[in-house]
Write an enzyme that holds these catalytic residues in place. Structure first.
Site, PDB file in Angstrom:
ATOM      1  N   ARG A  45      22.146  34.509  51.763  1.00  0.00           N
ATOM      2  CA  ARG A  45      22.411  35.582  50.645  1.00  0.00           C
ATOM      3  C   ARG A  45      21.524  36.730  50.490  1.00  0.00           C
ATOM      4  O   ARG A  45      21.727  37.888  50.367  1.00  0.00           O
ATOM      5  CB  ARG A  45      22.341  34.891  49.149  1.00  0.00           C
ATOM      6  CG  ARG A  45      22.439  35.818  47.976  1.00  0.00           C
ATOM      7  CD  ARG A  45      22.681  34.908  46.686  1.00  0.00           C
ATOM      8  NE  ARG A  45      22.308  35.628  45.494  1.00  0.00           N
ATOM      9  CZ  ARG A  45      23.182  36.503  44.719  1.00  0.00           C
ATOM     10  NH1 ARG A  45      24.525  36.273  45.186  1.00  0.00           N
ATOM     11  NH2 ARG A  45      22.872  37.084  43.683  1.00  0.00           N
ATOM     12  N   VAL A  71      26.045  42.617  43.421  1.00  0.00           N
ATOM     13  CA  VAL A  71      26.381  41.159  44.069  1.00  0.00           C
ATOM     14  C   VAL A  71      26.232  40.269  42.986  1.00  0.00           C
ATOM     15  O   VAL A  71      25.416  40.370  42.180  1.00  0.00           O
ATOM     16  CB  VAL A  71      25.393  40.907  45.070  1.00  0.00           C
ATOM     17  CG1 VAL A  71      25.686  39.549  45.886  1.00  0.00           C
ATOM     18  CG2 VAL A  71      24.809  42.090  45.972  1.00  0.00           C
ATOM     19  N   SER A  72      27.611  39.410  42.976  1.00  0.00           N
ATOM     20  CA  SER A  72      27.641  38.713  41.915  1.00  0.00           C
ATOM     21  C   SER A  72      26.359  37.531  41.755  1.00  0.00           C
ATOM     22  O   SER A  72      26.035  37.216  42.693  1.00  0.00           O
ATOM     23  CB  SER A  72      28.934  38.047  41.877  1.00  0.00           C
ATOM     24  OG  SER A  72      29.974  38.968  41.964  1.00  0.00           O
ATOM     25  N   GLN A  73      26.169  36.727  40.641  1.00  0.00           N
ATOM     26  CA  GLN A  73      25.387  35.893  40.311  1.00  0.00           C
ATOM     27  C   GLN A  73      25.950  34.679  41.191  1.00  0.00           C
ATOM     28  O   GLN A  73      27.042  34.453  41.287  1.00  0.00           O
ATOM     29  CB  GLN A  73      25.338  35.404  38.877  1.00  0.00           C
ATOM     30  CG  GLN A  73      24.569  34.287  38.298  1.00  0.00           C
ATOM     31  CD  GLN A  73      25.025  33.881  37.037  1.00  0.00           C
ATOM     32  OE1 GLN A  73      26.225  34.114  36.531  1.00  0.00           O
ATOM     33  NE2 GLN A  73      24.131  33.283  36.469  1.00  0.00           N
ATOM     34  N   PRO A  74      24.671  33.834  41.881  1.00  0.00           N
ATOM     35  CA  PRO A  74      25.330  32.569  42.679  1.00  0.00           C
ATOM     36  C   PRO A  74      26.353  31.719  42.115  1.00  0.00           C
ATOM     37  O   PRO A  74      27.312  31.303  42.500  1.00  0.00           O
ATOM     38  CB  PRO A  74      24.006  32.025  43.028  1.00  0.00           C
ATOM     39  CG  PRO A  74      22.803  33.260  42.926  1.00  0.00           C
ATOM     40  CD  PRO A  74      23.405  34.338  41.866  1.00  0.00           C
TER      41      PRO A  74
END
Ligand code: SAH
Length: 225
Positions: A45, A71-74
């Site tokens: 990431r 970028v979306s949260q994991p």
């Protein structure tokens, strides 16, 4: 300011952070699909976020991507991926390529990926990064993803990584029987993650987790502000 992705850390350091993320943020919160957990522990990431944010790549939140996008949260990446119940044979459509991080996760788990991004600069950067990391089994196009990708339909699953005002019929119509659409639906500022499964002429719809995504902008989404 740090201008490269390594941030003085070795691959082992990054891997340690990544595996801690999997245990603390994903497994403990109920992500249970072992294939999803495995690839979340594998895909770097930190190489998809802007260099100045790479030291926060494995923290529990979204990160700025440039062009007003994130970028979306994991956890959200893992949850949405898990919702697709992937076995490895699927042809998947992703709307909102962004950094390409979610695309990389999907490519580890499916047969074929089609991905659509409306911002040219992001699409270009994502494509370059994916190819650099050795991902080739994807088709990317710059377009309004609310229209889907009609020439390639039907898809086994569709994942939308931007928030919509309603579930677009255009996307539901591009699903296979029993195919799944995962999409955040709500207002511009907060949504619920919605999972729709195609059953004949109707759809089964399940909603639960609250989430916050950038708006899905397009003909069957929000207007550009
Ligand atoms: N999956 C991405 C998340 C990016 S944020 C990642 O892992 O990095 C959402 C993305 O959706 C943004 O890049 C935004 O430009 C894009 N987007 C918004 N509306 C869109 C549309 N109608 N078609 C395609 N992409 C869209």
């Amino acid at each position: 300011m740090n201008r490269n992705h390594t941030n003085g850390k070795s691959d082992t350091d990054w891997e340690y952070e990544r595996l801690s993320m999997v245990e603390d943020q994903l497994r403990k919160r109920g992500i249970s699909d072992e294939r999803v957990l495995h690839v979340m522990g594998k895909v770097p990431r930190h190489l998809f976020v802007p260099p100045e944010s790479s030291n926060r790549a494995y923290t529990d939140g979204p990160l700025p991507l440039g062009e007003g996008q994130t970028v979306s949260q994991p956890y959200m990446v893992a949850l949405m991926t898990q919702c697709l119940e992937l076995t490895g044979a699927e042809k998947i459509l992703e709307i909102g390529t962004g950094s390409g991080y979610q695309s990389a996760i999907l490519m580890e788990l499916v047969r074929e990926l089609y991905t659509v991004e409306r911002v040219h600069a992001l699409a270009e950067r994502a494509e370059q990064q994916l190819v650099t990391l050795g991902y080739h089994r994807f088709h990317l196009r710059v377009a309004d993803g609310t229209q889907g990708w009609p020439e390639e339909a039907p898809f086994d699953g569709i994942i939308v990584t931007a928030g919509a005002p309603a579930v677009p019929d255009t996307l539901l119509n591009q699903l296979h029987e029993n195919g799944t659409l995962v999409i955040p639906v709500g207002t511009r500022y907060s949504q619920k993650l919605c999972k729709c499964t195609k059953r004949g002429n109707t759809y089964r719809r399940e909603e639960d987790t609250m989430c916050v995504f950038v708006p899905l902008v397009g003909e069957y989404g929000w207007e550009d502000e």
